[in-house]
Write an enzyme that holds these catalytic residues in place. Structure first.
Site, PDB file in Angstrom:
ATOM      1  N   LYS A  27     -17.761  -0.449   5.506  1.00  0.00           N
ATOM      2  CA  LYS A  27     -18.234  -1.392   4.496  1.00  0.00           C
ATOM      3  C   LYS A  27     -19.752  -1.322   4.311  1.00  0.00           C
ATOM      4  CE  LYS A  27     -17.364  -6.093   2.897  1.00  0.00           C
ATOM      5  NZ  LYS A  27     -16.804  -7.414   3.215  1.00  0.00           N
ATOM      6  N   PHE A  82     -11.906  -7.201  13.354  1.00  0.00           N
ATOM      7  CA  PHE A  82     -10.817  -7.688  12.518  1.00  0.00           C
ATOM      8  C   PHE A  82     -10.436  -6.614  11.496  1.00  0.00           C
ATOM      9  CE2 PHE A  82      -9.386  -9.945   8.624  1.00  0.00           C
ATOM     10  CZ  PHE A  82      -8.169 -10.372   9.134  1.00  0.00           C
ATOM     11  N   GLN A  83      -9.160  -6.361  11.373  1.00  0.00           N
ATOM     12  CA  GLN A  83      -8.609  -5.334  10.471  1.00  0.00           C
ATOM     13  C   GLN A  83      -9.225  -3.972  10.721  1.00  0.00           C
ATOM     14  OE1 GLN A  83      -8.486  -6.860   6.388  1.00  0.00           O
ATOM     15  NE2 GLN A  83      -6.484  -7.714   6.849  1.00  0.00           N
ATOM     16  N   GLU A 107       0.808  -1.221   0.000  1.00  0.00           N
ATOM     17  CA  GLU A 107       0.000   0.000   0.000  1.00  0.00           C
ATOM     18  C   GLU A 107       0.841   1.270   0.000  1.00  0.00           C
ATOM     19  OE1 GLU A 107      -0.547  -2.639   1.896  1.00  0.00           O
ATOM     20  OE2 GLU A 107      -2.668  -3.218   1.786  1.00  0.00           O
ATOM     21  N   MET A 150      24.625   8.013   2.324  1.00  0.00           N
ATOM     22  CA  MET A 150      24.563   9.281   3.060  1.00  0.00           C
ATOM     23  C   MET A 150      24.799   9.038   4.550  1.00  0.00           C
ATOM     24  SD  MET A 150      24.451  12.410   2.342  1.00  0.00           S
ATOM     25  CE  MET A 150      23.537  13.000   0.925  1.00  0.00           C
TER      26      MET A 150
END
Lengths: 602, 170
Positions: free
Chosen positions: A175, A125-126, A63, A498
């Site tokens: 949802k 969940f999630q 993502e 760096m």
């Protein structure tokens, strides 16, 4: 939450599932591509995507990469990039990208799934508190709790993302809202009820700016990413101003391309790894015009020693950027393009003459600084010679220019990024995509994907380091799936360069954890993902691999094995002033300049 | 912009959409950027337009105060930001509930001082008073200090609310 009365949907208009309404709103906003990754909470949106053809979905492998791809798309087109991810880990993975877009003012709309409204707060969940987590990571965010708010929120999110100082906007979509029936409302023409950024400059301030600049003996223009965000007209107005007034100009990292690098008025990038001529001209100028730049610490160095003798004019669309780090005499809230156009008009209408002889003397001084050739390096060509990273980048510049292709560059973060900024020359805006504010390793490859999606025929190159590239290497899968011929040009010094440079200069050469051991064979890695892998280990191989990279109509990884000891110069050590630059390895013993105060700075 | 580093105290009025998360945005701005909040009050003031008014008392250098206002103003649900301290005379009031427990002379003394300060008794038992008091924050401070030796048990304050003097509105 009364919206400024968009036409109420007629009773006869059928309600559609929220996900369908969402897609219709995206279409009405002109969206043609979404970068995303599916999951449970966004399945209704993916179902709606399946049943239409207007919007293309690019399936990324992580993502974070979706957001960077949307940033690359946005920065190379001037349009809003769109991201779609699921709830919970989908949203948290996107956070780095969102902050990146926030810091660099990139317009992105990120759609996140959420558990159904009745489960919010239940540790489902999630589930994650996405609006809570992303509140400081976005310009604004929304949680849609009512079906009738879906379309209005999408329209508002696009408005907020692209207006004023652009930035990422997130919409959290439970949802049940996506599945349940929702009405559609078209975009409203009415002004937003509270967010209406000022775009037009104050004419009196423009007149004062003209007077200050015409009276200047040692003027300079310091232009940043705001000019690019203001669109190509803004860059054209900037070029017009600089050439007409005969004033030297420097760019920030984000501003590269806002003024043609090939123009003699251009002094190169300023700041920590800026050129001698840019930094000394900033230090010694008497009038500074800052436009679309934010006096960031990488630019200013030690604040109390930053351009101490100058009168400063600052134009920015964001009032909070004015007088934030550096107090200025004339602060102007305006769109960079509109302000520069007004400045050009007022400059020509005003009959005051510039002090041309003082200006000529100023240029003479600048040319002397320029003559130090601060970016010079020694590339040996004999047996056993190592490739200097600067040489590889210069050859990349020459050979891409010779190819005649429209070339876009993205970068990862580190030494290679600075060399790219120093040695690649950008004559047009929107062709340089880099993570400036946040400094996100792993930005370049997914950003290049987004650029290539927006410009299918262009030559898109991610200038990378071997450490950064591994942070989003999984996106080689996305390149393969969509046949995106992105080129990854790795300057491989087997170090987080760096970090190693700072350890060498500031920490007594104790290279703690900066060696990238157990590197993959990048050529084989490319092949494993259906790409072409090339390697150059000697200076005389560089041209061949670059030419082959340009010619192959496939994704390519070029592994350029470079001199591990090379450092990026000039360098203003942290806590030092513009006139305390380290010019090269001969200056590498940092003794005096780095104070304890400086050591704590990043 | 004067480069002065003197710390100033400012009372700022902010008109915002009354929507979920708006207070978190304002508070997050202060905490995330390291600004001070001396007090902050919020309540809906216009139900029809769904607007809330926040009064925040903050302190910082002049440059920080200007930053705070600019940062507040660029939050999307913020309609107006006004620096009452800068913009002329204003009235600032705070309400406090103050509980004092004690008997005998302390009890009598607390009541006498409350009378002087025009605090009202809103609850009373044989061993305690709860006073309600409205006034400037300084006046509340003074009253509370006087209550300390007299059996101060509990203090609850609203933080300042403030409005500009004169006919003009926000």
């Amino acid at each position: 939450m009364s919206a400024p009365a968009p036409a109420a949907p007629s009773a006869t208009e059928a309600l559609q599932p929220g996900a369908e309404v969402l897609l219709r709103a995206l279409k009405d906003q002109g969206v043609d591509v979404i970068f995303g990754y599916p999951g449970g909470a966004v399945l209704p949106i993916y179902d709606a995507i399946f049943r239409q053809n207007a919007i293309r979905h690019i399936l990324v492998r992580h993502e974070q990469a979706a957001v960077h791809a949307a940033e690359g798309y946005a920065r190379s087109t001037g349009r809003v990039g769109v991201v779609l991810v699921t709830s919970g880990p989908g949203a948290t993975n996107a956070v780095t990208g969102l902050v990146d877009a926030l810091m660099d003012s990139i317009p992105v709309v990120c759609l996140t799934g959420q558990v159904p409204t009745h489960l919010i707060g239940n540790d489902a969940f999630q589930e994650a508190d996405t609006t809570g987590i992303t509140r400081p990571a976005t310009k604004h965010n929304y949680l849609v709790k009512r079906p009738q708010d879906v379309a209005r929120t999408v329209h508002e999110a696009f408005y907020v993302a692209r207006s004023g100082r652009p930035g990422p906007v997130l919409i959290d979509l439970p949802k049940d809202i996506l599945i349940g029936p929702a009405p559609y409302t078209p975009p409203s023409e009415a002004p937003h009820r509270s967010y209406r950024p000022q775009r037009d400059p104050d004419p009196a301030s423009i007149a004062r700016a003209v007077a200050m600049l015409k009276g200047a003996r040692r003027p300079i223009v310091y232009a940043g990413g705001g000019v690019i965000n203001a669109g190509p007209e803004a860059a054209a107005a900037l070029a017009d101003f600089v050439r007409h007034a005969g004033i030297p100009i420097t760019n920030t990292l984000m501003g590269l391309g806002s003024f043609p690098a090939s123009d003699p008025h251009f002094l190169g990038m300023l700041g920590m790894h800026g050129t001698v001529e840019a930094n000394l001209a900033m230090h010694d100028c008497d009038v500074m015009l800052a436009v679309g730049a934010r006096f960031d610490d990488r630019v200013t160095g030690r604040l109390d020693a930053f351009s101490p003798g100058s009168r400063k004019i600052h134009i920015d669309i964001d009032p909070s950027s004015l007088n934030k780090n550096v107090p200025v005499e004339l602060a102007m809230v305006a769109d960079a393009g509109r302000a520069l156009a007004a400045l050009n008009a007022a400059w020509r209408a005003d009959e005051t003459k510039q002090d041309r002889s003082a200006l000529a003397a100023w240029w003479e001084k600048i040319e002397a600084w320029r003559a130090t050739k601060c970016l010079a390096y020694n590339q040996a060509h004999g047996a056993g010679a190592l490739i200097k990273p600067q040489y590889a980048i210069e050859r990349l510049r020459e050979l891409t220019a010779a190819s005649g292709r429209d070339c876009f560059i993205t970068t990862e973060v580190g030494q290679h990024q600075m060399w790219a900024a120093q040695f690649l020359h950008f004559d047009r805006p929107n062709h340089w995509m880099t993570s400036g504010g946040l400094g996100t390793m792993g930005y370049g490859l997914p950003a290049a994907m987004g650029v290539q999606i927006a410009h299918p025929d262009a030559l898109v190159i991610d200038v990378a380091g071997e450490a950064s590239i591994l942070m989003n290497i999984q996106e080689l899968g996305t390149l393969a799936q969509y046949r995106l011929p992105v080129k990854v040009f790795i300057l491989n010094n087997e170090y987080m360069g760096m970090v190693r440079q700072w350890q060498e200069l500031l920490h007594g050469g104790r290279y703690s954890e900066s060696y990238t051991a157990s590197l993959p064979d990048f050529v084989k890695l490319a092949e494993a993902f259906g790409a072409v892998g090339l390697r150059a280990s000697r200076p005389d191989e560089v041209d061949r691999v670059i030419k082959e990279m340009i010619d192959v109509d496939k994704p390519v990884i070029v592994d350029v094995v470079v001199d591990q000891t090379e450092n990026c110069f000039p360098m203003i050590p942290s806590g030092a002033a513009h006139n305390e630059m380290l010019l090269g390895p001969q200056d590498k013993q940092v003794e005096g300049p780095v104070s304890e105060e400086g050591m704590v700075l990043v | 912009m004067s480069g002065t580093s003197a710390i100033e105290k400012h009372t700022i009025a902010v008109l915002v959409d009354n929507e979920p998360g708006v207070l978190a945005r304002v508070i997050g701005l202060f905490s995330g950027r390291g600004y001070n909040i001396e007090s902050l009050t919020v309540a809906e003031v216009d139900a029809r337009e769904a607007l809330s008014r926040i009064t925040v008392v903050t302190s910082g250098t002049r440059m920080i105060i200007e930053q705070i206002k600019a940062q507040l103003d660029r939050l999307v649900p913020v309609h107006k930001v006004r620096d009452l301290t800068d913009e002329g005379p204003y009235v600032s009031r705070e309400l406090a509930l103050i509980k004092v427990a004690g008997t005998g002379e302390h009890r009598v003394e607390s009541l006498r001082i409350a009378d002087v300060f025009r605090a009202r008794v809103v609850d009373s038992t044989n061993e305690s008073f709860t006073f309600e008091m409205t006034g400037s924050s300084d006046k509340l401070d003074a009253f509370i200090r006087l209550m300390e030796p007299l059996g101060l048990v509990d203090v609850c304050r609203t933080g300042a609310v403030a409005i500009a003097r004169g006919a003009g509105g926000l």
